[in-house]
Design a protein around this motif. Sequence first.
Motif, PDB file in Angstrom:
ATOM      1  N   ALA A 157      -2.537  -4.330  -4.021  1.00 33.69           N
ATOM      2  CA  ALA A 157      -0.911  -5.102  -3.832  1.00 33.69           C
ATOM      3  C   ALA A 157      -0.110  -3.898  -3.794  1.00 33.69           C
ATOM      4  O   ALA A 157       1.155  -4.342  -3.637  1.00 33.69           O
ATOM      5  N   GLY A 158      -0.591  -2.752  -3.311  1.00 36.27           N
ATOM      6  CA  GLY A 158       0.610  -1.675  -2.990  1.00 36.27           C
ATOM      7  C   GLY A 158       1.436  -0.938  -4.223  1.00 36.27           C
ATOM      8  O   GLY A 158       2.441  -0.642  -4.029  1.00 36.27           O
ATOM      9  N   ARG A 159       1.154  -1.314  -5.414  1.00 31.38           N
ATOM     10  CA  ARG A 159       1.671  -0.878  -6.701  1.00 31.38           C
ATOM     11  C   ARG A 159       1.166   0.522  -6.995  1.00 31.38           C
ATOM     12  O   ARG A 159       1.472   1.094  -7.869  1.00 31.38           O
ATOM     13  N   LEU A 160       0.363   1.079  -6.248  1.00 34.98           N
ATOM     14  CA  LEU A 160      -0.447   2.465  -6.386  1.00 34.98           C
ATOM     15  C   LEU A 160      -0.628   2.744  -5.060  1.00 34.98           C
ATOM     16  O   LEU A 160      -0.846   2.025  -4.158  1.00 34.98           O
ATOM     17  N   ASP A 161      -0.634   4.224  -4.872  1.00 37.86           N
ATOM     18  CA  ASP A 161      -0.916   4.491  -3.293  1.00 37.86           C
ATOM     19  C   ASP A 161      -2.749   5.258  -3.354  1.00 37.86           C
ATOM     20  O   ASP A 161      -3.047   5.065  -2.206  1.00 37.86           O
ATOM     21  N   ALA A 162      -3.166   5.446  -4.435  1.00 45.06           N
ATOM     22  CA  ALA A 162      -4.550   5.927  -4.578  1.00 45.06           C
ATOM     23  C   ALA A 162      -5.027   5.938  -5.778  1.00 45.06           C
ATOM     24  O   ALA A 162      -4.532   5.847  -6.965  1.00 45.06           O
ATOM     25  N   TYR A 163      -6.457   5.980  -5.712  1.00 47.57           N
ATOM     26  CA  TYR A 163      -7.295   5.802  -7.188  1.00 47.57           C
ATOM     27  C   TYR A 163      -8.467   6.730  -7.004  1.00 47.57           C
ATOM     28  O   TYR A 163      -9.214   6.528  -5.857  1.00 47.57           O
ATOM     29  N   LEU A 206      -2.591  -9.882  -0.145  1.00 48.02           N
ATOM     30  CA  LEU A 206      -2.406  -8.806  -0.439  1.00 48.02           C
ATOM     31  C   LEU A 206      -2.080  -7.540   0.420  1.00 48.02           C
ATOM     32  O   LEU A 206      -2.814  -7.548   1.506  1.00 48.02           O
ATOM     33  N   PRO A 207      -0.946  -6.925   0.475  1.00 46.53           N
ATOM     34  CA  PRO A 207      -0.550  -6.167   1.700  1.00 46.53           C
ATOM     35  C   PRO A 207      -1.293  -4.789   1.838  1.00 46.53           C
ATOM     36  O   PRO A 207      -1.244  -4.145   2.829  1.00 46.53           O
ATOM     37  N   GLY A 208      -2.074  -4.359   0.750  1.00 50.54           N
ATOM     38  CA  GLY A 208      -2.906  -3.136   0.643  1.00 50.54           C
ATOM     39  C   GLY A 208      -1.628  -1.795   0.537  1.00 50.54           C
ATOM     40  O   GLY A 208      -0.292  -2.304   0.511  1.00 50.54           O
ATOM     41  N   PRO A 209      -2.146  -0.768   0.114  1.00 51.82           N
ATOM     42  CA  PRO A 209      -1.194   0.410  -0.044  1.00 51.82           C
ATOM     43  C   PRO A 209      -0.498   0.919   1.252  1.00 51.82           C
ATOM     44  O   PRO A 209      -0.944   0.628   2.188  1.00 51.82           O
ATOM     45  N   VAL A 249      -7.580  -1.318   2.513  1.00 52.19           N
ATOM     46  CA  VAL A 249      -8.131   0.158   1.462  1.00 52.19           C
ATOM     47  C   VAL A 249      -9.282   0.745   1.890  1.00 52.19           C
ATOM     48  O   VAL A 249     -10.347   0.071   2.169  1.00 52.19           O
ATOM     49  N   HIS A 250      -9.313   1.967   2.271  1.00 52.83           N
ATOM     50  CA  HIS A 250     -10.555   2.806   2.505  1.00 52.83           C
ATOM     51  C   HIS A 250     -11.305   3.207   1.165  1.00 52.83           C
ATOM     52  O   HIS A 250     -10.400   3.842   0.470  1.00 52.83           O
TER      53      HIS A 250
END
Length: 297
Positions: free
Chosen positions: A222-228, A166-169, A250-251
Amino acid sequence: MTTVSSPGTPHHTDLTHETLTQIGEIAATLAREAGELIKTRRAEGVSVASTKSSVTDVVTAADREAEELLLRRLRELRPADGIVGEEGASVESTSGITWVLDPIDGTVNYLYGLPSYGVSVAATVADAQAAADGRRAVAGAVYLPVTNELFTAVEGGGSRLNDTALPGPAEVPLDRALLATGFGYTKARRVEQAGVIRQLIPQVRDIRRMGSAAADLCLLAAGRLDAYYERGLQPWDYAAGLLIARESGVHVYGRDADTPPGEPLLIAAAPSLAVELREAITHAYAALDESEIDEAP
Ligand code: LIP
């Protein structure tokens, strides 16, 4: 002051590589097994078996059946480990490892036949700094049956979707961020969350409310969102997804630099955006009228 461990750096575990590999494989296998069960039950038809914190906080028979499957299989495979499940499973650990289970994360989506739901399975160890519940996942899996996506991670080993790393955001500014969140089940909590989201919406690209914290954290990895971010999550909602997100870069923060993520807040994004989002959320809460604040834990 609690010195919270670095929000983005995967921890070094003192479990052997062999143990990590074994529990990682168990998490993946059991998440998929329970996922196939709930998918079958979904096709057969689903109804509400009972409610919890409010009439909209529902439990289905499939939630309970899937947790019973996970409990039975873990007792077979890892008899010395502890177990905590959303639907009541509770076993003391004598190994130092405790499994944290959400048999269906996104239960309302499951009830309505919407696709964003999954099984979350995490093997955790005690760590007061890693998350609000005092536990840190060292292996985890989230399986989304509708899309047949199995998200996995072991501590220090990165995170994967099926067999792909997974690449991360991406690192984007707040005003370019696709931001996911979720809402609680009580009116008082919804009033507070509406007040916060009212202030954030003009600051971001857009908002998504998928209805599953586990899925949100995996989609972030997966990089399909930028933040949560979300307030009021339970350990079983985030245990596996938090590890999968962290292992993708992700931090993850709590409400401030001294508070572990989880309850009351979990904030997750690429490093710079995570700090920017935490500041925006802090300002949003500071601007709320006192009558909008939900004092309930
Ligand atoms: C869900 C969480 C989600 C939240 C929902 C619900 P559940 O868990 O994963 O983030 O917004 O309200 O709590 O109840 O479906 O296991």
